[in-house]
Each structure stands twice: as structure tokens, then as C-alpha cells.
Scaffold this motif. Structure first.
Motif, PDB file in Angstrom:
ATOM      1  N   TYR A 116       0.828  -1.206   0.000  1.00  0.00           N
ATOM      2  CA  TYR A 116       0.000   0.000   0.000  1.00  0.00           C
ATOM      3  C   TYR A 116       0.857   1.248   0.000  1.00  0.00           C
ATOM      4  O   TYR A 116       0.590   2.217  -0.712  1.00  0.00           O
ATOM      5  CB  TYR A 116      -0.911   0.012   1.228  1.00  0.00           C
ATOM      6  CG  TYR A 116      -2.154  -0.811   1.086  1.00  0.00           C
ATOM      7  CD1 TYR A 116      -2.525  -1.717   2.066  1.00  0.00           C
ATOM      8  CD2 TYR A 116      -2.985  -0.666  -0.002  1.00  0.00           C
ATOM      9  CE1 TYR A 116      -3.678  -2.453   1.947  1.00  0.00           C
ATOM     10  CE2 TYR A 116      -4.131  -1.408  -0.133  1.00  0.00           C
ATOM     11  CZ  TYR A 116      -4.475  -2.300   0.851  1.00  0.00           C
ATOM     12  OH  TYR A 116      -5.614  -3.028   0.728  1.00  0.00           O
ATOM     13  N   GLU A 151     -19.771   2.344   5.743  1.00  0.00           N
ATOM     14  CA  GLU A 151     -19.692   3.022   7.028  1.00  0.00           C
ATOM     15  C   GLU A 151     -20.610   4.218   7.093  1.00  0.00           C
ATOM     16  O   GLU A 151     -21.291   4.452   8.092  1.00  0.00           O
ATOM     17  CB  GLU A 151     -18.260   3.493   7.282  1.00  0.00           C
ATOM     18  CG  GLU A 151     -17.425   2.536   8.007  1.00  0.00           C
ATOM     19  CD  GLU A 151     -18.159   1.976   9.167  1.00  0.00           C
ATOM     20  OE1 GLU A 151     -18.388   0.762   9.197  1.00  0.00           O
ATOM     21  OE2 GLU A 151     -18.525   2.750  10.082  1.00  0.00           O
ATOM     22  N   ARG A 208      -9.976   0.998  -0.223  1.00  0.00           N
ATOM     23  CA  ARG A 208     -11.069   0.343   0.492  1.00  0.00           C
ATOM     24  C   ARG A 208     -12.283   1.248   0.518  1.00  0.00           C
ATOM     25  O   ARG A 208     -12.896   1.476   1.555  1.00  0.00           O
ATOM     26  CB  ARG A 208     -10.658   0.018   1.921  1.00  0.00           C
ATOM     27  CG  ARG A 208      -9.486  -0.895   1.958  1.00  0.00           C
ATOM     28  CD  ARG A 208      -9.434  -1.665   3.197  1.00  0.00           C
ATOM     29  NE  ARG A 208      -8.370  -2.651   3.094  1.00  0.00           N
ATOM     30  CZ  ARG A 208      -8.187  -3.646   3.914  1.00  0.00           C
ATOM     31  NH1 ARG A 208      -9.023  -3.803   4.919  1.00  0.00           N
ATOM     32  NH2 ARG A 208      -7.214  -4.480   3.750  1.00  0.00           N
ATOM     33  N   VAL A 251      -3.120   7.000   4.799  1.00  0.00           N
ATOM     34  CA  VAL A 251      -4.336   6.513   5.462  1.00  0.00           C
ATOM     35  C   VAL A 251      -5.567   6.957   4.667  1.00  0.00           C
ATOM     36  O   VAL A 251      -6.524   6.191   4.499  1.00  0.00           O
ATOM     37  CB  VAL A 251      -4.386   7.031   6.911  1.00  0.00           C
ATOM     38  CG1 VAL A 251      -5.676   6.658   7.570  1.00  0.00           C
ATOM     39  CG2 VAL A 251      -3.237   6.462   7.689  1.00  0.00           C
ATOM     40  N   ILE A 257      -5.882   4.815   1.477  1.00  0.00           N
ATOM     41  CA  ILE A 257      -6.403   3.474   1.750  1.00  0.00           C
ATOM     42  C   ILE A 257      -7.885   3.558   2.053  1.00  0.00           C
ATOM     43  O   ILE A 257      -8.697   2.754   1.578  1.00  0.00           O
ATOM     44  CB  ILE A 257      -5.653   2.820   2.918  1.00  0.00           C
ATOM     45  CG1 ILE A 257      -4.208   2.583   2.556  1.00  0.00           C
ATOM     46  CG2 ILE A 257      -6.292   1.503   3.273  1.00  0.00           C
ATOM     47  CD1 ILE A 257      -3.424   1.968   3.681  1.00  0.00           C
ATOM     48  N   LEU A 258      -8.292   4.593   2.840  1.00  0.00           N
ATOM     49  CA  LEU A 258      -9.679   4.677   3.266  1.00  0.00           C
ATOM     50  C   LEU A 258     -10.591   4.992   2.096  1.00  0.00           C
ATOM     51  O   LEU A 258     -11.704   4.461   2.006  1.00  0.00           O
ATOM     52  CB  LEU A 258      -9.796   5.774   4.326  1.00  0.00           C
ATOM     53  CG  LEU A 258     -11.120   5.924   5.030  1.00  0.00           C
ATOM     54  CD1 LEU A 258     -11.308   4.795   5.973  1.00  0.00           C
ATOM     55  CD2 LEU A 258     -11.146   7.219   5.774  1.00  0.00           C
TER      56      LEU A 258
END
Lengths: 249, 132
Positions: free
Chosen positions: A40, A69, A62, A54, A57-58
């Protein structure tokens, strides 16, 4: 009876301390399976213009998890309102009585300090949202900060004509619009490119390089998340703060 | 007694404080607060798990200079914990709204009173069945 419970708790605590002793030797070797974090980190260095790994990735690797969510927090706020029977309906008799009574609780100290703090919190929340690419931040955090500002405002400035700032009239609509923005950005991927939530599909509307397209896609997605989280947390507060119909609790 | 061992011990202490609060406190609302403690302890545990000695933020520099990748902290547990925080918020909100119904039915927020009322109801119902 109490002594047995306390002894059980202390034994459980000793078990946890033993586990932490074992784990503390392995912290440099513990990694996700097949060292996927190296994958990643290197891939987001090569193919993304955002510096915060981060966030990529968020919102890119993903992104379907993040979509679900936001749907989870949207459903939570709606179900809290349903359980309390939608107490934000302004024509209810008990709601009006509740509003008339809370006009005089807070002193001028809190009122005058809210005037100063409220715009600063809004600006800070927008700062955290926009800088999700370059420093820790992003959609979820900014949504909670903005909701805090509006909640503080409506604690002090509620009166018999309005329960708070303009968010009160549009909170339910903003709740839906956030999820729809996220969903729409994903549909661009299907229409003009290959897969759902593939930000290259935005190349039909904008004319940028691949790295910057992904940045814009992530920013739009975070906008949807911010709107939904802000309205949901505000609606959680409003759903739990009102009096019930017959006046008992 | 390294730093990482003490951090793990801190997370487990927080977890035990929360668990003791859920088991031993009398007020239902305070038990919900103790649930929040346990949630915080679990999230802290995962964040400590992702730490590395001499670790750096997983954020590249403005100049894209050579910030060394193998020295970066593992970013994946951070992402998973964002999800976990959202789930925790949803859980606490729904718990409070269900607690509202419970408090309205029993007219109290104390566990001992609720137990006493339930036992009293049982005795009355058994009394009626025996009489019938």
C-alpha cells in the motif's frame, strides 16, 4: 460474593498483562499478512498525488467499506429518531412547551462565549476536511467537529421560534445528500470507465492527469462523508435531547 | 519494562476498568459510559500493535523527499479503527435511546430497583396463578 468477583477480575488482569508481555517483543515483526502494508505504501507513492496514505487506503483502496460506514451512521441516526418518534416535529404540543421553558437556562457568560467560539469551530472543521490529503484528518473527523459547533450553538440559542441554527431545517436532507454524493461519484466509474468507484471515470468531466483525478475523486467522496456524519451526529443529539410526549422522562 | 510493554499494560488497565464498571456500577447510564471505556481500550490496543521502533507518520513530505518507507508506521490498523470508532458511536447512541424506554417503564435508572420490581412482579404473578 464480592470477593470472588474481585479475585476473578484480578486474575483476568494478570492474563492481559501476560499477553502484553509476550506481544511487546514482537512489535517490529508484527505486520499484516504478506507484508501488505509495504504494497500500500509503495503503490500510493507511485500512483497518487495525496500524501496521506491513510486517506488513500480509506477512500481509494477500500472505498466500498467507507461507503458502507456512512450508510451505517446514516441508518443509526434515522433509527434513533424513529425510536423517539421523530421528536423534531415542530407542531407537537410537548415540543413547544419544552422550547418555551428552556429559553432562560443559560447565563450571558455562555452565550457570549459561544458567539466567539462558533465561527472558529466551523473554520477549524472545514480546515480539517480540506487538509485530509496532507495531514491527519478527513471526512469523519471534520463531520464530528462541525456537528459539535452546531450542537453547542443550539444549546444556548434555542427559543420558541427555532431550535437552533439553519442546520435544524436541513439536517435530514443533508443526511441523504451526503450518501448520494458518494454513490454518484462511484457511478461515474461505471458509466465512463470500468468498475464502480474507479476515479478515472471522472476524466469525462474534468481534464486532468490520473494522479490529480484520484485526488479530486477522494475529495468529493470525503465531502459526502462529512455532510452525512455532520447531520447524523446533530440528529442524534436532537433525537435524544427532547422530552417525550406525556412528560415522563 | 520497555515502553511498548507499559503501553499494552495501560490499554489492558483501561479495558479492565471499563469491564469492572459494567459489572459493579448501579446506574445504567454509567454502565454505558464504561462501555465507551472498553471501546477506547480496544482501539488503543490496535494502534499500539501498529507501532514500530523509531516510527514515522505514514504521510509523505511536501517535497516528496526520501521519507523511508520501511520506517513508516503500519497504516492499515488506523484505517480499520476509523471504522470501529464509527460503529462505537452508533452503538452508544442506540444504547442510550433503548435505555430511555427502559427508564420510562420502570421509572428508575438503578439496577437494584429494576431487579426488585421484576422480582415483585414475579411474586404477584405466581400468587395469581396459585390462587387460580
Amino acid at each position: 460474593m464480592r470477593i470472588i468477583q474481585v479475585i476473578f477480575f484480578l486474575l483476568l488482569l494478570l492474563v492481559f498483562i501476560g499477553i502484553s508481555y509476550e506481544l511487546s517483543f514482537k512489535n517490529n515483526e508484527i505486520s499484516t499478512p504478506k507484508n501488505i502494508e509495504i504494497f500500500y505504501l509503495e503503490e500510493s507513492r507511485k500512483s497518487h498525488a495525496t500524501y496521506n496514505v491513510v486517506t488513500t487506503i480509506l477512500a481509494d483502496y477500500r472505498s466500498i467499506d467507507t461507503l458502507l460506514e456512512t450508510i451505517v451512521i446514516f441508518i443509526t441516526s434515522m433509527s434513533v429518531l424513529f425510536i423517539r418518534n421523530f421528536m423534531i416535529d415542530k407542531n407537537r404540543q410537548s415540543y413547544r412547551k419544552f422550547i418555551e421553558e428552556i429559553d432562560c437556562i443559560y447565563s450571558s457568560v455562555t452565550r457570549n462565549s459561544i458567539i466567539i467560539i462558533f465561527p472558529l469551530l466551523i473554520v477549524f472543521g472545514l480546515y480539517v476536511f480540506v487538509h485530509g490529503h496532507y495531514s491527519p484528518g478527513g471526512g469523519f473527523q471534520a463531520g464530528v467537529i462541525l456537528a459539535t459547533a452546531f450542537i453547542m450553538h443550539s444549546y444556548v440559542y434555542a427559543n420558541k421560534y427555532n431550535f437552533g441554527f439553519f442546520l435544524d431545517r436541513y439536517a435530514i436532507y443533508l443526511n441523504y445528500i451526503g450518501v448520494l454524493i458518494y454513490f454518484a461519484v462511484g457511478l461515474f466509474g461505471i458509466i465512463f470507465s470500468s468498475t464502480y468507484l474507479d476515479y478515472q471515470g471522472l476524466s469525462a468531466v474534468l481534464n486532468l492527469s490520473a494522479k490529480n483525478l484520484r485526488s479530486i475523486g477522494i475529495l468529493l467522496v470525503e465531502l459526502g462523508v462529512t455532510l452525512t456524519v455532520m447531520s447524523s451526529v446533530y440528529l442524534l443529539f436532537r433525537g435524544l435531547y427532547c422530552e417525550s410526549e406525556d412528560g415522563n422522562l | 519494562m520497555t515502553l511498548i510493554f507499559l503501553l499494552y499494560c495501560g490499554a489492558s488497565f483501561l479495558f479492565m476498568i471499563g469491564l469492572a464498571g459494567v459489572a459493579f456500577l448501579d446506574n445504567f447510564l454509567k454502565k454505558i459510559y464504561a462501555l465507551g471505556f472498553m471501546q477506547g481500550a480496544v482501539i488503543l490496543f490496535f494502534i499500539i500493535l501498529s507501532y514500530r521502533d523509531g516510527g514515522d507518520l505514514p504521510i509523505f513530505d511536501y517535497a516528496l523527499s526520501e521519507k523511508v518507507i520501511p520506517k513508516m508506521v503500519n497504516p492499515i490498523p488506523h484505517v480499520l479503527m476509523l471504522t470501529a470508532i464509527v460503529v462505537g458511536v452508533a452503538l452508544l447512541a442506540l444504547a442510550i435511546s433503548i435505555l430511555n424506554n427502559v427508564a420510562r417503564k420502570f421509572q428508575t435508572l438503578s439496577e437494584a430497583s429494576v431487579k426488585a420490581q421484576i422480582l415483585l412482579d414475579k411474586k404477584n404473578i405466581e400468587g395469581q396463578l396459585v390462587n387460580d
